[in-house]
Design an enzyme around this catalytic site. Structure first.
Site, PDB file in Angstrom:
ATOM      1  N   TRP A 196       6.354  -7.892  -5.380  1.00  0.00           N
ATOM      2  CA  TRP A 196       5.987  -6.592  -5.620  1.00  0.00           C
ATOM      3  C   TRP A 196       7.111  -5.753  -4.927  1.00  0.00           C
ATOM      4  O   TRP A 196       7.166  -4.558  -5.351  1.00  0.00           O
ATOM      5  CB  TRP A 196       4.582  -6.262  -5.373  1.00  0.00           C
ATOM      6  N   GLU A 254      -2.729  -8.676   3.470  1.00  0.00           N
ATOM      7  CA  GLU A 254      -3.089 -10.263   3.539  1.00  0.00           C
ATOM      8  C   GLU A 254      -3.913 -10.803   4.616  1.00  0.00           C
ATOM      9  O   GLU A 254      -4.017 -11.755   4.847  1.00  0.00           O
ATOM     10  CB  GLU A 254      -1.796 -10.969   3.597  1.00  0.00           C
ATOM     11  N   GLN A 302      -1.077  -4.395   6.821  1.00  0.00           N
ATOM     12  CA  GLN A 302      -0.247  -3.350   6.139  1.00  0.00           C
ATOM     13  C   GLN A 302      -1.052  -2.173   5.619  1.00  0.00           C
ATOM     14  O   GLN A 302      -2.314  -2.467   5.188  1.00  0.00           O
ATOM     15  CB  GLN A 302       0.934  -4.037   5.279  1.00  0.00           C
TER      16      GLN A 302
END
Lengths: 767, 767
Positions: free
Chosen positions: A359, A491, A600
């Site tokens: 992405w 993640e 993140q």
């Protein structure tokens, strides 16, 4: 050769960089043009074990497959990894002195200087070399990847003696391709891949070989030609087609040898229309009749067009100004422009992440191209369009009966992620691509693209959401459209229900499917029929979008990352030793998922992407909450936090995030630049500057600028393309001016107040 | 040889079984004694490629390691699979007629009959064999695994000519060990494992070899000895230590040859106290001086003791009666009794699930042993105690700072699951083992075991819960102790928060840590000090147990499988084609997890294990809800649903579940009996009968019986051990009698009413 008169801000001088390890230098000075990239390695090393760098060339879309094995295999698991091939280094050269060859016995080599001139794209290098017989000579190299002819890499070697007079032989041949053992060091979770490349020499006037992969069955032709053929003819050395010449080095005399190295596009090896014979035939021509300087001039001219459209001139902080240009230059070097490739996470500068597209391309890098290189942006989106069949197949493999699911990581359009909770489950990739298509169409007004390609992407991705999500019946979500079992950008949290980012992006995906569907119903109803889009389906899109569930923590008054995110204990970030980061390399997923800790920007990405969604107070709460639990183990994180800090007028913090973003690779801040650039972070530095400090954004059917420069800067100048007109924007501490360089006058917004560019084509306004 | 006078209900006649494929027959007739198991394969096949069965011997605890590879590897992932070795078949024999050897050229072989006598443990088989030169002869075999000497497997071969007179040579040697390629077919998710076993022949009076593994570095000695050595002496054939003899077959004359085959316990290959020389020395003895009949009598006598304690005599349904005995016999054959091994999911009858031990051992099989073979039950629990160091290490690998985490699947005590969401995340294994320890202690009153081993297991597992769970602060769970990121028994739902089964079992784990902690504080305070158990910690256990969160769906008034289970859409079970089951082989986990669909009994396991937790109405609702979403893709499912159906007086349904449970392997109902028995299901058939129809359960400090027989049955008789006394229980449609066979009189409960067994040692009561 040519004189360098480029200002410092377009040059990267080795002496001015912080001291780096050799592989980081190889990455920083890597050259490329979207089709291929070449690391700036020691030219003597080839595949030799004498040296310690990681030389190689990467060709966009040239990969091999390796079978993925699982302790427990499940239906629908990705069965092959795709790994970009690390190809022979075109810069490789052999010297022979006193009967000793540098590829057989190590010559001592010392880097004296390196300088990258981003105006010309030339890498200038000086090496001092000493033979085992103590003969010293200086090698000066100039290399560039042509931006005028995507196939060409051009090198000039100049040799002058330092402590002797006598003969030296240079041999230029294709280095051996050994068994390639590649480990994506930046992605330490990945297993080592053993790829074997085959090579076949092709009968040709110049040394030409066909490189082929074993499992993906791709083929590539590489050929090299001496540019001064009057003094250097192909010959055979060690049974290999080569150039070789012995010259006498006398004090004060410099001997130069220039070569062009051509790299074809990858083809299917067994493509019946492109057999080996045809490859051979196509290689029977000289590569070029132009000289080094002619080739360079053509490339530089093309590069000048890039800088005309894409440069950012920041005054007041020379380090930053140079760093930004370095990032923009690398983005341009990385971007596939053939409609069959995209931008890998490491560009074409290293083996990290196996050369996969994520992405990152659409969400972090594409905006730069949409606003400054719209034709290139279109090529990048066409790559996704070309892979719709694979994405449709992937959705079926997951028993999703309608729509498509793009792969989380891929080269050829098929899923290559072997850990689905942090791979395939990141279904937001679908909405990310749709978001990018929408942005492209709105910024370029390329209605033809929308009609031919874009709407199909938007509709097929929207269909996935209807099929994968469902209408909730439980009390907590009653009447809402929910999306379970997904992983958001973060993640460190996986397989959750109603990830805020995913749901918000899916909502947008559905909404734009409605928006363009209604538009096309009037202008091109045949397109809707062709895609089988009915009024009923558009209504379904609309209803799901309107009722999308977006989790909210009413106690903390923050957007909730998912249905239960804020109920988990906090990871003890402050007491975790520094050497335990990144967490994913030191803790079991079960451990990481057990806590509130973000790799993140995740939920706050929606604050960034949808600035009108929330009040400043809401943004403040979201930012404070998520910043405190984010460890920035991903290089995609800081740019987003920096932009939001800027919006919140936390100038110091915004500046710090911005500096870290811009300088990440030049300073090897993550310690793994050796595996390749952090391309998405480079895109993030553009986002930070233009979306952040310049405050550029789409507003209604036009754009808005809400600039606010850090106090350190005196001015910021850049050009953008917007709906077929080019604008030159200059921002200072006290004023902004927007000049219409080409195209029709239009209206836009400054600090959300409408303004018009009329016939005088220039607006200046105090801030 | 001996005459068979055993009643039919103790015999498994091939002719009376439904027609099966060859590998299922090999499993059904497999022989074992807890130390080793031997499949009932065609004795000519050895490792020959001529035949199609899956011959082999499995030794409990004898495994090799193979590296697990992951597309993406994470910290704390299991790095090695453990695979039980498929060893040479001791039944292998070679015939030579007219110079043609059956291991080189296939002889035609036809199974005439097979009969397993479960009273003697003897497998009786008749094969008609024809040589390529058309000589026909009959081979009659009697084999048994000794229950008197765990090391011995004993075989008698009898040969008689059918259509010729003349010589036949029999050669008995250890078959070659080739590269073993094993695939756990029942566990199709598992990758193929390539194991290489090494063999070394040892200088010995009888053919003896040492088999060793390469990675686990385990060694095993196998030796074979002719029992009629006066007629058969060891010799060398094909450079291999062998027995060989040529006899003349005349019509009406039968030639017999009996062999004992000894299998040592596995040892570390490099164990300095047990070198190869010592192995050799230990093998220099004859194995036995006893004859076939003497060996058989000793084994049969031991087996008689098993049946005395463990038999279930069901009158009224001969098929069931036989099926139950078959299951009990196989359970006994499967159970490791050396304190270093447990019961694998497939027993020792096949390679399925790689020979791993799961929760199956404690939750499905151990109750049978606790009540009927308490000494054996203790050995099985000791195995877990021996692996506490590995379990402690595992908890640390998951960053859990206190307590232990037992592996989800293992042989050597280390985690061997390569897919953590359906492996390591099943942390309920900890509470399962603690539950088994508690049951063992309560049923046997073995306070010595509690003190020496049991309490340490209970405390260390309880500590895990305190460390892995946490005190909730969110509104939905405020003030409760919650356990996130776990997988319950139902593997079609993974990585959820507050799995009901897990939380309830953890609560029990904590409660018994408190119960025994308080007891030991008075009786053995030094034990608490040794384990560092403080009053404060016991208070913590108590508080977490008291406040354990147990999800409940207030709308449906059912126990909720986890925090969000009932919010998901229902899997369309009825419209899913039969060939798409088991779902895990046909759908991606993301797809399966997306729906409400249960692989097996999960939440209702708590209705079963804690019968006093809920009213009959609650049980009814739970049962109805979960039965409708359960597909029984696990063989562990039906027994539990059957028991609960019985409690709910759904006689027909209970009977159907029970029949399916009992007959699963005899009818190869799952289609994969060829890979080994479904040992847990066999244990489940005991649970169904004794916990279900006989209504046995613990009540206060004694036991309760609430019997209710299906109308088809006339009586059910069985013995159990309870707190050092043996009881004989007879249940008919109208009455129950309990007789005290040994031990002190005591009180217990019938239909929850207290009764006392006093000096007359017999109670009979109408139902």
């Amino acid at each position: 050769m040519i004189q360098m008169v480029t200002p410092d801000a377009f040059q990267i001088h080795l002496q001015k960089l912080p001291r780096q390890d050799e592989t980081a230098i190889e990455t920083i000075y890597a050259l490329g043009n979207g089709h291929f990239g070449v690391r700036a390695s020691n030219p003597l090393q080839g595949n030799s074990s004498h040296y310690h760098g990681q030389p190689g060339m990467f060709v966009n879309g040239f990969y091999d497959l390796t079978a993925l094995s699982y302790g427990e295999n499940y239906s629908g698991y990705a069965q092959h990894s795709q790994t970009i091939c690390q190809l022979p280094d075109p810069r490789f050269i052999i010297f022979e002195i006193d009967g000793i060859r540098s590829d057989e016995t190590p010559f001592d080599i010392k880097v004296v200087d390196k300088n990258l001139d981003m105006k010309t794209g030339v890498l200038f290098e000086i090496f001092d070399i000493q033979s085992p017989s103590n003969k010293q000579f200086r090698l000066t190299m100039q290399s560039f990847a042509s931006h005028a002819d995507a196939h060409l890499f051009v090198i000039n070697y100049s040799v002058s003696a330092l402590n002797f007079t006598g003969p030296i032989t240079i041999i230029k041949q294709h280095p051996y391709i050994d068994q390639q053992i590649q480990t994506s060091v930046d992605d330490m979770r990945a297993a080592q891949r053993d790829l074997t490349l085959d090579r076949t020499f092709i009968d040709s006037p110049i040394p030409t070989m066909l490189i082929s992969t074993r499992k993906s069955q791709l083929a590539l032709i590489v050929a090299q030609q001496a540019l001064n053929e009057n003094t250097m003819q192909p010959t055979i050395v060690d049974d290999l087609p080569s150039y070789s010449k012995t010259v006498d080095l006398t004090a004060g005399i410099t001997q130069s040898f220039a070569f062009a190295y051509a790299i074809s596009y990858p083809h299917q090896l067994l493509d019946t229309t492109l057999t080996q014979a045809e490859f051979a035939n196509s290689a029977k021509q000289r590569l070029t009749d132009q000289s080094f300087n002619e080739l360079l001039n053509a490339s530089t001219a093309q590069l000048a067009q890039f800088w005309q459209s894409s440069d950012i001139d920041l005054q007041g902080d020379p380090t930053l100004a140079q760093g930004i240009r370095f990032n923009l230059f690398h983005l341009y070097q990385a971007a596939g422009n053939d409609g069959r490739t995209s931008i890998a996470a490491k560009g074409l500068t290293g083996p990290g992440y196996e050369g996969h597209f994520f992405w990152d391309a659409e969400m972090f890098m594409l905006p730069f191209f949409i606003y400054t290189q719209p034709k290139l942006a279109k090529q990048l989106l066409l790559y996704r369009y070309q892979t719709l069949p694979q994405a449709r197949q992937r959705a079926r493999e997951l028993a999703v009966k309608n729509g498509v699911l793009f792969p989380w990581r891929t080269i050829n359009g098929e899923e290559a992620s072997s850990y689905y909770p942090a791979g395939t489950a990141q279904v937001h990739i679908n909405a990310d691509i749709a978001y990018a298509v929408d942005t492209y169409v709105r910024v370029t007004d390329d209605q033809d693209f929308l009609l031919q390609y874009g709407y199909e992407i938007i509709v097929q991705t929207a269909r996935f959401w209807l099929a994968y999500g469902h209408w909730a019946t439980d009390t907590a979500h009653a009447g809402k459209f929910v999306i379970d079992d997904v992983t958001g950008p973060d993640e460190y949290t996986a397989m959750v229900n109603n990830n805020y980012f995913t749901n918000r992006m899916a909502q947008n995906n559905l909404s734009i499917a409605v928006k363009y569907g209604k538009q096309l119903r009037h202008t091109h109803p045949e397109k809707l029929i062709a895609l089988d889009v009915t009024t009923a389906e558009i209504d379904q899109f609309n209803r799901a979008a309107d009722n999308m569930y977006l989790p909210f923590d009413t106690q903390r008054q923050i957007k909730m990352q998912d249905d239960v995110s804020t109920t988990k204990p906090l990871w003890p970030i402050k007491t975790t030793p520094r050497n335990q980061f990144p967490l994913l390399l030191h803790f079991h997923p079960m451990t990481i998922y057990h806590y509130q800790v973000n790799k993140q920007a995740d939920t706050v990405m929606t604050d960034f992407l949808f600035p009108n969604d929330q009040s400043a107070q809401q943004l403040r709460r979201d930012f404070d909450y998520y910043e405190a639990i984010t460890v920035h183990d991903s290089s995609l994180s800081r740019a987003i936090f920096g932009i939001l800090a800027h919006r919140l007028h936390q100038s110091d913090e915004a500046y710090r995030y911005f500096m870290e973003t811009v300088m990440m690779d030049l300073t090897n801040a993550q310690g793994n630049t050796g595996d390749g650039i952090h391309a998405a972070n480079m895109g993030g530095s553009w986002l930070s500057l233009i979306y952040g400090f310049a405050g550029l954004g789409l507003e209604k059917d036009s754009l808005n600028l809400s600039p606010e420069l850090p106090s350190e800067w005196t001015s910021l100048r850049f050009n953008i393309w917007f709906q077929n007109r080019q604008l030159a924007i200059t921002i200072t501490q006290s004023a902004i001016s927007v000049k219409l360089l080409s195209g029709e006058p239009f209206h836009f917004y400054l600090n959300h107040q409408p303004v018009s560019l009329t016939s005088d084509r220039l607006i200046s306004q105090l801030l």
